[in-house]
Design a protein around this motif. Structure first.
Motif, PDB file in Angstrom:
ATOM      1  N   VAL A 138       0.844  -1.206   0.000  1.00  0.00           N
ATOM      2  CA  VAL A 138       0.000   0.000   0.000  1.00  0.00           C
ATOM      3  C   VAL A 138       0.874   1.249   0.000  1.00  0.00           C
ATOM      4  CG1 VAL A 138      -1.628   1.376   1.385  1.00  0.00           C
ATOM      5  CG2 VAL A 138      -2.007  -1.082   1.089  1.00  0.00           C
ATOM      6  N   ALA A 139       1.876   1.258   0.885  1.00  0.00           N
ATOM      7  CA  ALA A 139       2.765   2.421   1.009  1.00  0.00           C
ATOM      8  C   ALA A 139       3.527   2.692  -0.287  1.00  0.00           C
ATOM      9  CB  ALA A 139       3.742   2.209   2.167  1.00  0.00           C
ATOM     10  N   SER A 140       3.891   1.619  -0.994  1.00  0.00           N
ATOM     11  CA  SER A 140       4.664   1.801  -2.235  1.00  0.00           C
ATOM     12  C   SER A 140       3.788   2.322  -3.379  1.00  0.00           C
ATOM     13  CB  SER A 140       5.325   0.483  -2.644  1.00  0.00           C
ATOM     14  OG  SER A 140       4.350  -0.473  -3.001  1.00  0.00           O
ATOM     15  N   LEU A 141       2.481   2.007  -3.356  1.00  0.00           N
ATOM     16  CA  LEU A 141       1.582   2.433  -4.431  1.00  0.00           C
ATOM     17  C   LEU A 141       1.078   3.871  -4.274  1.00  0.00           C
ATOM     18  CD1 LEU A 141      -0.583  -0.787  -4.872  1.00  0.00           C
ATOM     19  CD2 LEU A 141       0.978   0.190  -6.562  1.00  0.00           C
ATOM     20  N   LEU A 142       0.875   4.299  -3.025  1.00  0.00           N
ATOM     21  CA  LEU A 142       0.246   5.597  -2.785  1.00  0.00           C
ATOM     22  C   LEU A 142       0.956   6.778  -3.466  1.00  0.00           C
ATOM     23  CD1 LEU A 142      -0.896   5.235   0.949  1.00  0.00           C
ATOM     24  CD2 LEU A 142      -2.383   5.487  -1.063  1.00  0.00           C
ATOM     25  N   PRO A 143       2.311   6.844  -3.472  1.00  0.00           N
ATOM     26  CA  PRO A 143       2.957   7.995  -4.138  1.00  0.00           C
ATOM     27  C   PRO A 143       2.633   8.081  -5.627  1.00  0.00           C
ATOM     28  CG  PRO A 143       4.515   6.861  -2.708  1.00  0.00           C
ATOM     29  CD  PRO A 143       3.305   5.987  -2.811  1.00  0.00           C
ATOM     30  N   HIS A 144       2.331   6.933  -6.254  1.00  0.00           N
ATOM     31  CA  HIS A 144       2.049   6.919  -7.692  1.00  0.00           C
ATOM     32  C   HIS A 144       0.666   7.482  -8.022  1.00  0.00           C
ATOM     33  CE1 HIS A 144       5.727   4.732  -8.720  1.00  0.00           C
ATOM     34  NE2 HIS A 144       5.536   4.051  -7.592  1.00  0.00           N
ATOM     35  N   VAL A 145      -0.196   7.567  -6.997  1.00  0.00           N
ATOM     36  CA  VAL A 145      -1.512   8.190  -7.228  1.00  0.00           C
ATOM     37  C   VAL A 145      -1.313   9.641  -7.642  1.00  0.00           C
ATOM     38  CG1 VAL A 145      -3.681   8.890  -6.145  1.00  0.00           C
ATOM     39  CG2 VAL A 145      -2.704   6.643  -5.629  1.00  0.00           C
ATOM     40  N   ASN A 146      -0.407  10.317  -6.953  1.00  0.00           N
ATOM     41  CA  ASN A 146      -0.163  11.731  -7.246  1.00  0.00           C
ATOM     42  C   ASN A 146       0.550  11.905  -8.593  1.00  0.00           C
ATOM     43  OD1 ASN A 146      -0.108  14.475  -6.905  1.00  0.00           O
ATOM     44  ND2 ASN A 146       1.510  14.492  -5.369  1.00  0.00           N
ATOM     45  N   THR A 147       1.551  11.059  -8.852  1.00  0.00           N
ATOM     46  CA  THR A 147       2.334  11.232 -10.091  1.00  0.00           C
ATOM     47  C   THR A 147       1.527  10.876 -11.341  1.00  0.00           C
ATOM     48  OG1 THR A 147       3.246   8.991  -9.844  1.00  0.00           O
ATOM     49  CG2 THR A 147       4.533  10.817  -8.928  1.00  0.00           C
ATOM     50  N   GLN A 148       0.533   9.967 -11.213  1.00  0.00           N
ATOM     51  CA  GLN A 148      -0.245   9.553 -12.384  1.00  0.00           C
ATOM     52  C   GLN A 148      -1.678  10.082 -12.362  1.00  0.00           C
ATOM     53  OE1 GLN A 148       0.266   5.579 -13.917  1.00  0.00           O
ATOM     54  NE2 GLN A 148       2.017   5.165 -12.567  1.00  0.00           N
TER      55      GLN A 148
END
Length: 691
Positions: free
Chosen positions: A19-29
């Motif tokens: 979960v922690a690794s995926l969350l930053p990609h929400v903002n970038t994509q």
């Protein structure tokens, strides 16, 4: 991952890491997400947070990145997306996330409920109304957008009533009760939707889960408590659900137990008959309070003890099962004392006062719980709402009236609350005003005179406003105002207050025009008639008892002065009987037991005692008070008998323990203790109400 966790998957380190690794990609994509992605992502984050996921900065950033996109693509959302998004936002708000961006997103989405209302299936309707209820509860605002959405959904409940499954029915009635509890008006549309659902409760009664039963009974109790009539449909639904409390008793978690007992107490308090079914349901739940005692949170403890007190106050017998449940809860009050909200503190002290007033022993556990709570009244004084303040002062007065010692903690709590009365004086309702006047009066000399007078003056003007006082509230207010006038009359230095007597006269007029079926009300109006010099509409009946100590004192007094005419337990001017009347000298001797003093301390007189003394004095009698603990032997009696001889003009015989220079004061009343303790000194002759 959100679905897995919601279906019971443990949040393992690996899952948390993913979960922690995926969350930053929400903002970038974020610019590549279609409306369905936005809805699913916000739903997933809400689900994870609701199942224990920490609201990390990365998660908050992901939410903040998605919300503006939702606003930009609002017209592309389908019905399921609208439902999921509103549910997700309400869950995030429920878990403490209420940002300006989220408020804007809500304002953007809510109009779409009305626009697409014809496309909602039963599950959507149930989820959306639950969402609206949660938003109203957590924002404390019913915005136009939210009200319009609710109004659009309610007719759909009636139209699709036959298609709702049990979970929907329970959630919908819970949501309606929550909305009403947070200010939603009981409109015809809401009443119609509620009636449609109640008919389905009976049809599907054997299919509700334990949580459904708890939610339904809680909802009906809340609706009734907020003004909904106890219609035949509500009565039938309650009656049909109660047997299932017993059959599913082993499946109730602590929250269910607390909600169910609260609901039953509320229903009974609003007129529900204590039927065999209700009593069986109560008897089934009470043992589970004991078995799950360590799992109750502070809110549950407060609700449970409040419910038990309310049931007992409405006639439920103090059974062994109820006593055991109460006994196991009380130690947890002390353990969790730092975690109770202001409402919890007020409810708990009210509950303990009510239980004691209805015959519950003041056990060590109860005394410890009271002491633990009192220490928190001062620290939270600025957070109590008017109802809390009135209930707390009423509770403390009741506890003291039933033998509670006036400890430093209790005195400090009273002193902390009284200034709050003046600060919030315009916000008390009729019941609050009556309780405050009664409590301030009942505590008598425990409250410094000037503070008591300022409290009364801040409240009495509200009596003449267009507030609807019940007969009981008028009687309590009248008694309280009389005690205040009595305290002023007994203090030679106090400025008399004619305004208080005017209010007393107005209250008397309001009370005399009612049917006084209650003995306490009858006695109150007798006392008021005596004070005001008005005709009394009732003839009082008093029961008299003569204590052994009083009889011994009378016998010794008579043998010391054989010519003295003494009448016993005589009612003067329709007032409560006096202990001893010296007929030829217009003198009354009152042998004061512990019940005449606050907490039985033999020093601080309570309101009832002060009122009786003042009324006798007003009628022209000299009153001498002698604490009963000063009459336990002939040696203790001798000084008082000598003083009485001096007062009526018979020189006492020399006695080594009493100086003849210590005579009666010139005041119309005085306590026996003062005659022993003070030299005759005109400057200190009268005990004032403020001592």
């Amino acid at each position: 991952m959100a679905k897995l966790v919601d279906n019971g998957q443990e949040r393992t380190p690996e899952l948390n890491e993913a979960v922690a690794s995926l969350l930053p990609h929400v903002n970038t994509q974020k610019d590549q997400f279609i409306p369905q992605h936005i809805a699913n992502l916000l739903w997933a984050m809400a689900k994870l947070v609701d199942n224990g996921q920490e609201r990390t900065p990365v998660l908050n950033e992901a939410v903040a990145a998605l919300l503006p996109l939702m606003n930009a693509k609002k017209n592309q959302l389908n019905v399921q997306g609208i439902v999921n998004l509103l549910w997700a936002m309400s869950k995030l708000v429920d878990n403490g996330l209420l940002t300006p961006e989220l408020k804007r997103a809500l304002a953007t989405l809510l109009p779409h409920v009305n626009a697409q209302k014809d496309q909602f299936i039963p599950q959507h309707i149930a989820n959306l109304l639950w969402t609206m209820a949660k938003l109203a509860e957590n924002t404390q605002q019913q915005t136009p957008g939210l009200n319009e959405a609710v109004a659009a959904l309610l007719p759909l409940v009636n139209a699709q009533k036959d298609q709702f499954i049990p979970q929907h029915i329970a959630n919908l009635l819970w949501a309606m009760a929550k909305l009403v509890d947070n200010g939603q008006e009981l409109t015809p549309g809401l009443n119609e939707a509620m009636t449609a659902l109640l008919s389905q409760v009976n049809v599907q009664k054997d299919q509700f889960t334990a949580q459904g039963i708890a939610n339904l009974l809680w909802a009906m109790a809340k609706l009734v408590d907020n003004g909904q009539d106890r219609t035949p449909e509500i009565n039938e639904a309650v009656a049909e659900l109660l047997p299932y409390v017993n059959t599913q008793k082993y499946q109730f978690i602590p929250q269910h137990i607390a909600s169910l007992l609260w609901a039953m107490a509320k229903l009974v308090d609003n007129g529900q008959e204590q039927t065999p079914r209700l009593k069986e349901a109560l008897a089934a739940l009470l043992p589970h309070v004991n078995t799950q005692k360590d799992q109750f949170i502070p809110q549950h403890i407060a609700s449970l003890l409040w419910a038990m007190a309310k049931l007992v106050d409405n006639g439920l017998e103090l059974t062994p099962g109820l006593n055991e449940a109460m006994t196991v809860l009380l130690p947890h009050v002390n353990v969790q004392k730092d975690q109770f909200t202001p409402q919890g503190i007020a409810n708990l002290l009210w509950a303990m006062a009510k239980l004691v007033d209805n015959g519950q022993d003041r056990t060590p556990e109860l005394n410890e719980a009271v002491a633990a709570l009192l220490s928190h009244v001062n620290s939270q004084k600025d957070q109590f709402i008017p109802q809390n303040i009135a209930n707390l002062l009423w509770a403390m007065a009741k506890l003291v009236d039933n033998g509670q010692e006036p400890t430093p903690e209790l005195k400090e709590a009273v002193a902390a609350l009284l200034p709050c009365v003046n600060a919030q004086k315009d916000q008390f309702n009729a019941q609050g005003i009556a309780n405050l006047l009664w409590a301030t009066a009942k505590l008598g000399e425990l409250i410094e005179l000037n503070l008591a007078i300022s409290t009364f003056e801040s409240l009495v003007y509200r009596i003449s406003e267009k507030l609807q006082f019940s007969q009981e509230e008028i009687s309590m207010s009248l008694w309280g105002v009389m005690v205040c006038c009595a305290r002023l009359s007994l203090d030679c230095n106090a400025n008399k207050n004619n305004v208080l007597e005017k209010h007393m006269n107005d209250l008397f007029t309001r009370l005399e025009n009612t049917f006084l079926h209650n003995e306490e009300d009858q006695r109150t109006i007798v006392l008021a008639a005596s004070w005001l010099g008005r005709a009394c509409p009732v003839v009082p009946h008093y029961q008299t008892t003569i204590s052994n100590t009083q009889a011994d004192f009378r016998d010794h007094l008579q043998s010391s002065i054989p010519s003295l005419k003494i009448e016993e337990e005589k009612s003067l001017n329709s007032l409560p009987p006096v202990d001893l009347l010296l007929t030829d000298h217009n003198m009354v001797l009152e042998v004061q037991g512990p019940g005449h003093y606050v907490g039985g301390d033999f020093k601080t007189r309570n309101g009832s005692t002060l009122l009786k003394i003042a009324l006798l004095q007003k009628a022209g009698f000299e009153v001498i008070e002698i604490p009963v603990n000063r009459l336990l032997s002939q040696d203790l009696m001798k000084p008082y008998i000598d003083q009485i001889k001096t007062r009526i003009g018979i020189p006492p015989q020399e006695h080594g323990s009493v100086s003849l220079k210590r005579g009666w004061t010139d005041a119309a009343y005085v306590t026996g203790e003062e005659h022993i303790a003070k030299q005759s000194n005109p400057a200190k002759r009268k005990k004032t109400g403020s001592q």
